[in-house]
Design an enzyme around this catalytic site. Structure first.
Site, PDB file in Angstrom:
ATOM      1  N   PRO A 276      42.914  39.732  -7.166  1.00  0.00           N
ATOM      2  CA  PRO A 276      43.913  39.261  -6.202  1.00  0.00           C
ATOM      3  C   PRO A 276      45.277  39.923  -6.358  1.00  0.00           C
ATOM      4  CG  PRO A 276      43.714  37.711  -8.009  1.00  0.00           C
ATOM      5  CD  PRO A 276      42.795  38.842  -8.330  1.00  0.00           C
TER       6      PRO A 276
ATOM      7  N   TYR B 292      52.367  43.061  11.033  1.00  0.00           N
ATOM      8  CA  TYR B 292      51.191  42.215  11.318  1.00  0.00           C
ATOM      9  C   TYR B 292      51.535  40.983  12.151  1.00  0.00           C
ATOM     10  CZ  TYR B 292      50.414  44.553   6.826  1.00  0.00           C
ATOM     11  OH  TYR B 292      50.364  45.468   5.805  1.00  0.00           O
TER      12      TYR B 292
ATOM     13  N   CYS C  58      68.604  49.448  13.689  1.00  0.00           N
ATOM     14  CA  CYS C  58      68.780  49.873  15.066  1.00  0.00           C
ATOM     15  C   CYS C  58      67.404  50.056  15.698  1.00  0.00           C
ATOM     16  CB  CYS C  58      69.579  51.173  15.093  1.00  0.00           C
ATOM     17  SG  CYS C  58      70.092  51.573  16.748  1.00  0.00           S
TER      18      CYS C  58
ATOM     19  N   TYR D 110      53.654  41.976  -1.047  1.00  0.00           N
ATOM     20  CA  TYR D 110      53.838  42.950   0.032  1.00  0.00           C
ATOM     21  C   TYR D 110      55.212  42.804   0.697  1.00  0.00           C
ATOM     22  CZ  TYR D 110      48.887  43.060  -0.910  1.00  0.00           C
ATOM     23  OH  TYR D 110      47.676  43.134  -1.551  1.00  0.00           O
TER      24      TYR D 110
HETATM   25  N1  LLP Z   1      41.748  45.106  -4.032  1.00  0.00           N
HETATM   26  C1  LLP Z   1      41.790  46.109  -3.153  1.00  0.00           C
HETATM   27  C2  LLP Z   1      40.856  47.215  -3.307  1.00  0.00           C
HETATM   28  C3  LLP Z   1      42.715  46.089  -2.107  1.00  0.00           C
HETATM   29  O1  LLP Z   1      42.734  47.076  -1.231  1.00  0.00           O
HETATM   30  C4  LLP Z   1      43.623  45.004  -1.993  1.00  0.00           C
HETATM   31  C5  LLP Z   1      44.616  44.984  -0.935  1.00  0.00           C
HETATM   32  C6  LLP Z   1      43.553  43.989  -2.955  1.00  0.00           C
HETATM   33  C7  LLP Z   1      42.595  44.062  -3.949  1.00  0.00           C
HETATM   34  C8  LLP Z   1      44.462  42.811  -2.944  1.00  0.00           C
HETATM   35  O2  LLP Z   1      44.360  42.093  -1.786  1.00  0.00           O
HETATM   36  P1  LLP Z   1      45.091  40.659  -1.689  1.00  0.00           P
HETATM   37  O3  LLP Z   1      44.456  39.768  -2.713  1.00  0.00           O
HETATM   38  O4  LLP Z   1      46.521  40.877  -1.965  1.00  0.00           O
HETATM   39  O5  LLP Z   1      44.844  40.221  -0.286  1.00  0.00           O
HETATM   40  N2  LLP Z   1      50.166  44.701   3.263  1.00  0.00           N
HETATM   41  C9  LLP Z   1      49.182  43.702   3.654  1.00  0.00           C
HETATM   42  C10 LLP Z   1      48.044  43.590   2.687  1.00  0.00           C
HETATM   43  C11 LLP Z   1      47.343  44.894   2.430  1.00  0.00           C
HETATM   44  C12 LLP Z   1      46.385  44.770   1.301  1.00  0.00           C
HETATM   45  C13 LLP Z   1      45.826  46.067   0.877  1.00  0.00           C
HETATM   46  N3  LLP Z   1      44.844  45.951  -0.142  1.00  0.00           N
HETATM   47  C14 LLP Z   1      49.900  42.365   3.845  1.00  0.00           C
HETATM   48  O6  LLP Z   1      51.120  42.320   3.710  1.00  0.00           O
HETATM   49  O7  LLP Z   1      49.273  41.364   4.165  1.00  0.00           O
END
Ligand code: LLP
Length: 411
Positions: free
Chosen positions: A258, A300, A333, A369
């Site tokens: 996570p 998003y 801007c 993020y």
């Molecule tokens: N493992 C892999 C291979 C990943 O690509 C990601 C996220 C994670 C784990 C962790 O995912 P999480 O548990 O945080 O959902 N910028 C976007 C999220 C992009 C996530 C990319 N990869 C946002 O702000 O929601």
């Protein structure tokens, strides 16, 4: 507290609460290994905190590996069979390939080209993990769905045999399988992965020591959203582990990876309202942070809770409880620089207390993020970051200076 910190460190300011990170980490203790996806928030102090709790770490680029090493993680497989650092990506850029070879970093290959590129340079017997795209995916937005045929991620499930043949050619040993179908998904979709994992794992066979269910756990951004049922999720994977252990005649470790779940709720972006204006029927609060500081709303249509801290001075902040519908925007801007928007850029109004210039506006649940996706757009410096830890205020990143921003420019 936030007002005091804003006065001392200035705004925009990211503030993280260490206790919340520790609490979220403790929620996951029934998983054999918790591997933090540092892409969510890679400040060294956060990595250090999680390392001390016992988290392993994921890296998606050479410099994320360097961050992990700097924070005290080591590369070698531990006695219990766990690799502290895993490089998970769909490509090696040349720097990452060199570093994985030089430091012996465990690699989770998301493409057959990665197997070839690593195989051509590593010693025989090298252990690898394969990231499989199970053919389906799901995320909180189309942009965070990492499975299915529109996703670039992972080795397509029916090419697993090809990947295995390739690994064999270089005398590599496949010790891990990994599936990450997307970010901010839900239990229903996450549950489908266990079955797909068992099928792929059977093809690889008894060399497998570890399976990883990836990250993607959602968090409740809105008040009415429920927390994911981790016990149910864990139980599902325990069944998958049991099936494989029986068939392989040895235990198979389960990793979870996570990012958001561990850090999102710990973080707040503190901003100051610098203008209040009415455009036709819409009231705008314009703050000193923009999508250069927090890109999730514009990328998003992501929702973040917003609160207002009325300024101290007696002539300000009259009627703090009166509520209005306001649009919250930043200084850039660019008309999309709005924190209250939905996917496709629809601007929406948010019920907020009446506020004025000088009041602080806090954007909540921005620990994941947030600062990591910041940019220097409009030549705005990267914000400062603070970690609150047991009553202690720890600055963990200084605000970027103008000189630092232009340091590599040549004219
Ligand atoms: N493992 C892999 C291979 C990943 O690509 C990601 C996220 C994670 C784990 C962790 O995912 P999480 O548990 O945080 O959902 N910028 C976007 C999220 C992009 C996530 C990319 N990869 C946002 O702000 O929601």
């Amino acid at each position: 507290m936030f007002r005091k910190l804003a006065a001392e460190f200035g705004t925009p300011l990211y503030i993280y609460d260490a206790a919340i990170i520790r609490e979220r980490f403790a929620d996951l203790e029934t998983f054999d290994v918790v591997r933090y996806a540092q892409k969510a928030c890679s400040n060294l102090a956060i990595l250090d905190l999680l390392r001390h709790r016992g988290a392993m770490i994921d890296a998606v680029g050479a410099d994320e590996i360097r961050r992990a090493l700097t924070a005290g993680y080591t590369a070698e497989k531990r006695e219990d069979g766990v690799y502290p650092i895993v490089y998970t990506a769909d490509i090696f850029d040349r720097d990452a390939l060199d570093l994985c070879i030089e430091k012996n970093i465990h690699v989770n290959c998301g493409s057959i080209d990665m197997i070839d590129q690593l195989g051509a340079r590593c010693a025989p017997g090298r252990e690898i993990t394969l990231r499989i795209n199970p053919g389906f995916g799901h995320g909180h937005s189309r942009k965070t769905n990492t499975g299915g045929d529109l996703s670039k991620h992972g080795i397509w499930y029916d090419q697993l045999h090809q990947a295995m043949e390739r690994a064999l050619r270089y005398d590599m040993r496949i010790v891990g399988l990994h599936m990450h179908i997307g970010s901010g998904t839900d239990l229903e979709h996450l549950s489908q992965v266990a079955e797909a994992m068992v099928e792929s794992a059977r093809q690889v066979g008894t060399t497998l020591e570890t399976i990883s269910c990836g990250g993607g756990l959602p968090i409740p951004y809105r008040d009415n959203e429920e927390r994911i049922d981790l016990l149910q999720y864990r139980a599902l994977w325990r069944d998958a582990q049991a099936v494989l252990a029986r068939e392989f005649r040895h235990p198979v470790r389960l990793e979870i990876e996570p990012g958001r779940y561990l850090v999102a709720e710990s973080g707040s972006l503190v901003t100051e309202i610098r203008a209040v204006k009415t455009q036709g029927g819409n009231l705008f609060y314009l703050v000193d942070a923009g999508f250069n500081n927090l890109a999730r709303p514009i990328m998003y249509g992501a929702y973040h809770p917003i609160t207002i801290l009325v300024a101290d001075s007696p002539d300000q902040g009259a009627e703090p409880t009166a509520a209005v519908d306001a649009v919250v925007g930043g200084p850039l801007c660019e008309s999309g620089d709005i924190f209250t928007q939905e996917e496709e850029g629809f601007v929406v109004r948010r019920r907020l207390p009446r506020a004025q210039v000088g009041d602080l506006l806090v954007i909540g649940k921005t620990g994941a993020y947030g600062s990591v996706m910041a940019s220097n757009y409009n030549s705005k410096p990267l914000a400062a970051e603070i970690l609150l830890d047991g009553g202690e205020v720890r600055p963990i990143r200084r605000r970027q200076t103008f000189e630092q921003m232009i340091a590599n420019e040549i004219f």
